[in-house]
Design a protein around this motif. Structure first.
Motif, PDB file in Angstrom:
ATOM      1  N   THR A 105     -15.294 -25.613   7.644  1.00  0.00           N
ATOM      2  CA  THR A 105     -14.084 -24.978   7.102  1.00  0.00           C
ATOM      3  C   THR A 105     -14.355 -23.742   5.993  1.00  0.00           C
ATOM      4  O   THR A 105     -15.244 -24.494   4.922  1.00  0.00           O
ATOM      5  CB  THR A 105     -12.744 -26.012   6.979  1.00  0.00           C
ATOM      6  OG1 THR A 105     -13.436 -27.277   6.518  1.00  0.00           O
ATOM      7  CG2 THR A 105     -12.835 -26.700   8.024  1.00  0.00           C
ATOM      8  N   THR A 106     -13.257 -23.079   6.056  1.00  0.00           N
ATOM      9  CA  THR A 106     -13.081 -22.735   4.591  1.00  0.00           C
ATOM     10  C   THR A 106     -11.655 -23.408   4.052  1.00  0.00           C
ATOM     11  O   THR A 106     -10.721 -21.866   5.022  1.00  0.00           O
ATOM     12  CB  THR A 106     -13.110 -21.414   4.503  1.00  0.00           C
ATOM     13  OG1 THR A 106     -14.714 -21.206   4.612  1.00  0.00           O
ATOM     14  CG2 THR A 106     -13.268 -19.978   3.237  1.00  0.00           C
ATOM     15  N   THR A 107     -10.849 -23.163   2.855  1.00  0.00           N
ATOM     16  CA  THR A 107      -9.444 -23.611   2.510  1.00  0.00           C
ATOM     17  C   THR A 107      -9.707 -23.102   1.142  1.00  0.00           C
ATOM     18  O   THR A 107     -10.518 -23.340   0.262  1.00  0.00           O
ATOM     19  CB  THR A 107      -9.718 -25.218   3.443  1.00  0.00           C
ATOM     20  OG1 THR A 107     -10.389 -25.582   2.270  1.00  0.00           O
ATOM     21  CG2 THR A 107      -9.379 -24.888   4.203  1.00  0.00           C
ATOM     22  N   GLY A 108      -8.356 -22.670   0.808  1.00  0.00           N
ATOM     23  CA  GLY A 108      -8.022 -22.331  -0.925  1.00  0.00           C
ATOM     24  C   GLY A 108      -6.772 -21.511  -1.296  1.00  0.00           C
ATOM     25  O   GLY A 108      -6.167 -20.926   0.166  1.00  0.00           O
ATOM     26  N   ASP A 159       2.022 -19.257   1.051  1.00  0.00           N
ATOM     27  CA  ASP A 159       2.267 -20.870   0.043  1.00  0.00           C
ATOM     28  C   ASP A 159       3.264 -20.932  -0.053  1.00  0.00           C
ATOM     29  O   ASP A 159       4.399 -19.657   0.560  1.00  0.00           O
ATOM     30  CB  ASP A 159       1.542 -20.817  -1.331  1.00  0.00           C
ATOM     31  CG  ASP A 159       2.033 -20.621  -2.699  1.00  0.00           C
ATOM     32  OD1 ASP A 159       2.624 -18.886  -2.082  1.00  0.00           O
ATOM     33  OD2 ASP A 159       1.901 -20.287  -3.402  1.00  0.00           O
ATOM     34  N   THR A 160       3.677 -22.066  -0.476  1.00  0.00           N
ATOM     35  CA  THR A 160       5.451 -22.525  -0.093  1.00  0.00           C
ATOM     36  C   THR A 160       6.109 -21.435  -1.331  1.00  0.00           C
ATOM     37  O   THR A 160       7.505 -21.067  -0.713  1.00  0.00           O
ATOM     38  CB  THR A 160       5.460 -23.810  -0.545  1.00  0.00           C
ATOM     39  OG1 THR A 160       5.102 -23.945  -1.887  1.00  0.00           O
ATOM     40  CG2 THR A 160       5.179 -24.599   0.717  1.00  0.00           C
ATOM     41  N   VAL A 166      -3.398 -18.230   1.379  1.00  0.00           N
ATOM     42  CA  VAL A 166      -3.927 -19.104   1.242  1.00  0.00           C
ATOM     43  C   VAL A 166      -4.542 -18.985   2.308  1.00  0.00           C
ATOM     44  O   VAL A 166      -4.525 -18.343   3.263  1.00  0.00           O
ATOM     45  CB  VAL A 166      -2.445 -20.400   1.386  1.00  0.00           C
ATOM     46  CG1 VAL A 166      -3.546 -21.533   2.259  1.00  0.00           C
ATOM     47  CG2 VAL A 166      -1.774 -20.437   0.786  1.00  0.00           C
ATOM     48  N   LEU A 167      -5.470 -19.260   2.587  1.00  0.00           N
ATOM     49  CA  LEU A 167      -6.682 -18.946   3.373  1.00  0.00           C
ATOM     50  C   LEU A 167      -7.098 -20.975   4.240  1.00  0.00           C
ATOM     51  O   LEU A 167      -7.792 -21.514   3.440  1.00  0.00           O
ATOM     52  CB  LEU A 167      -8.380 -18.774   2.371  1.00  0.00           C
ATOM     53  CG  LEU A 167      -9.766 -18.290   3.610  1.00  0.00           C
ATOM     54  CD1 LEU A 167      -9.393 -17.613   4.585  1.00  0.00           C
ATOM     55  CD2 LEU A 167     -10.376 -18.098   2.404  1.00  0.00           C
ATOM     56  N   ASN A 168      -7.010 -20.901   5.209  1.00  0.00           N
ATOM     57  CA  ASN A 168      -7.554 -21.887   5.839  1.00  0.00           C
ATOM     58  C   ASN A 168      -8.318 -21.805   7.099  1.00  0.00           C
ATOM     59  O   ASN A 168      -7.692 -21.722   8.179  1.00  0.00           O
ATOM     60  CB  ASN A 168      -6.257 -22.742   5.761  1.00  0.00           C
ATOM     61  CG  ASN A 168      -6.376 -24.399   6.551  1.00  0.00           C
ATOM     62  OD1 ASN A 168      -7.695 -24.871   7.370  1.00  0.00           O
ATOM     63  ND2 ASN A 168      -5.466 -25.015   7.335  1.00  0.00           N
ATOM     64  N   ALA A 169      -9.650 -21.450   7.321  1.00  0.00           N
ATOM     65  CA  ALA A 169     -10.508 -20.806   8.187  1.00  0.00           C
ATOM     66  C   ALA A 169     -11.026 -22.793   8.569  1.00  0.00           C
ATOM     67  O   ALA A 169     -11.534 -22.556   7.767  1.00  0.00           O
ATOM     68  CB  ALA A 169     -11.470 -19.553   8.266  1.00  0.00           C
ATOM     69  N   THR A 213     -13.013 -23.266  -0.742  1.00  0.00           N
ATOM     70  CA  THR A 213     -14.112 -24.619  -0.952  1.00  0.00           C
ATOM     71  C   THR A 213     -14.613 -24.172   0.530  1.00  0.00           C
ATOM     72  O   THR A 213     -13.950 -24.147   1.367  1.00  0.00           O
ATOM     73  CB  THR A 213     -13.580 -26.163  -0.869  1.00  0.00           C
ATOM     74  OG1 THR A 213     -12.921 -26.339  -2.298  1.00  0.00           O
ATOM     75  CG2 THR A 213     -14.495 -26.601  -0.300  1.00  0.00           C
ATOM     76  N   VAL A 214     -15.976 -23.994   1.030  1.00  0.00           N
ATOM     77  CA  VAL A 214     -16.336 -24.013   2.295  1.00  0.00           C
ATOM     78  C   VAL A 214     -17.231 -25.542   2.618  1.00  0.00           C
ATOM     79  O   VAL A 214     -18.366 -25.486   2.008  1.00  0.00           O
ATOM     80  CB  VAL A 214     -17.389 -22.198   2.293  1.00  0.00           C
ATOM     81  CG1 VAL A 214     -18.261 -22.498   3.408  1.00  0.00           C
ATOM     82  CG2 VAL A 214     -16.608 -21.470   1.826  1.00  0.00           C
TER      83      VAL A 214
END
Length: 397
Positions: A105-108, A159-160, A166-169, A213-214
């Motif tokens: 996952t890649t998030t941030g 984002d809100t 936002v990256l959520n992969a 974060t990966v």
């Protein structure tokens, strides 16, 4: 030449009888001492040479038994190696499945709000190069649409507050340069020796930076190293599965075969062909940075499809091991059957030779007793035959 001494017919007959008895006694005693009724060709030429031929063949077959026994042990060593290699392949399958179940996952969330600018954002999704052309007229929504279209997945959102990207992969998303990150509002990453040219000679990337974060990539890389260690053990185990210098599972060359002779003329034999059951022989490749379907730097179990391909090869390797085990098992059954046959045949040959030459000790013992009695009676008869002459001697006195 006559001795000049005249013996009566009765005396001469008794002497001949005693000589015959003495000869028979000597023959009987020789048979009792040697256990043989035919000890030379003079005794019985036919039986002697027939028994000698039978004994010679028995000796030849006895010598072959050592080779047959060594052949059995070599095959059993190979079979033991196959059994142990299968366990290592099962462990390798478990490792690959664990890598497959490890989610990447890649998030941030961007640290700053998106600001439109004319630029091309270059990034990688699991090593595949992507690019999205942005303009000064782009809003955050149109920029996100362009990014998702390029990525082929809805991984970018806002984002809100509606101002930050936002990256959520469910993938490893990495940017080629720090400018590609800052154009989207993410903190700039830095060049690292661990990531430069990660995806081939033109696939430079930078670190994730503080906003991204990966996860899962390092875990899969460690599992790839564990997998490679198992492949090394498979090869080493195959090379150690030898007996008396014969190894049937470390070299599939046509010259690597075990020849077992079953008869003294080698007209009956078995050739057990060796096989290459090392990691290379099983077509199991090490997982490296540049391994994978296209060897473009997407290795280390980064792609699910490559892991599935590895599992397919492991399954094929298991099938190869089962086939080899069946072949060696069939050969082992043949050799063991011939070993049992040879032992029984040797016993038949030895028994046949013994029947032709061995004496019946019970019979010879009875003959010895009878001849002893016969000799005593002969001596008594000789004494009686001489009594007439003794009577004449008494008259002369």
């Amino acid at each position: 030449m006559s001795s000049g001494i005249t013996l009566s017919a009765a005396t001469r007959q008794n002497l001949l009888s005693l000589q015959d008895t003495s000869a028979l006694t000597a023959t009987t005693q020789n048979r009792l001492a040697t256990g043989l009724k035919v000890s030379s060709a003079l005794d019985n030429p036919v039986n002697f040479f027939t028994a000698q031929n039978l004994s010679n063949r028995s000796t030849d077959l006895g010598g072959l038994l050592d080779g047959i026994s060594n052949g059995i042990q070599a095959i059993q060593a190979a079979n033991q190696g196959i059994t142990s290699i299968q366990k290592l392949i099962d462990s390798a399958k478990s490792t690959a499945n664990q890598a497959l179940s490890t989610q990447i996952t890649t998030t941030g969330t961007a640290g700053t709000a998106f600001s439109a600018a004319a630029t091309t954002v270059n990034f990688y999704v699991n090593g595949d190069a992507k690019s999205a052309a942005l303009t000064t007229a782009d809003t955050i929504d149109t920029a996100i649409t362009a990014l998702n279209t390029s990525a082929g997945s809805t991984m970018f959102s806002k984002d809100t507050t509606g101002t930050k990207i936002v990256l959520n992969a469910s993938a490893a998303v990495e940017f080629k340069a720090s400018a590609d990150q800052t154009a989207l509002g993410f903190a700039a990453g830095t060049t690292s020796s661990a990531t430069v040219a990660k995806y081939g000679s033109t696939g430079d990337v930078v670190t994730s930076g503080t906003n991204l974060t990966v996860s899962g990539v390092d875990a899969r890389e460690k599992l790839a190293k564990q997998y490679n260690s198992l492949l090394t053990q498979i090869t080493q185990l195959a090379k150690d599965s030898s007996f008396n210098g014969t190894n049937l599972i470390s070299n599939g060359d046509a010259s690597n075969k075990l020849h077992i002779a079953f008869n003294e003329k080698d007209s009956s034999n078995l050739d057990v062909q060796g096989q290459d059951l090392t990691a290379d022989g099983l077509d199991l490749d090490a997982i490296t940075k540049n391994s994978g379907a296209t060897a473009d730097g997407k290795g280390n179990f980064l792609l699910d499809d490559d892991i599935k391909g590895t599992l397919t090869k492991l399954t094929s390797g298991s099938d190869t091991l089962r086939t080899a085990s069946s072949t060696f098992g069939s050969n082992l059954s043949v050799v063991q059957n011939r070993q049992s046959f040879s032992k029984n045949l040797i016993n038949v040959l030895d028994t046949g030779a013994a029947n032709l030459t061995n004496a019946d000790l019970n019979l010879e013992a009875a003959n010895s007793q009878a001849l002893s009695t016969r000799q005593s009676l002969g001596i008594s008869a000789l004494s009686l035959a001489n009594q007439a002459q003794q009577s004449i001697l008494q008259l002369l006195r």
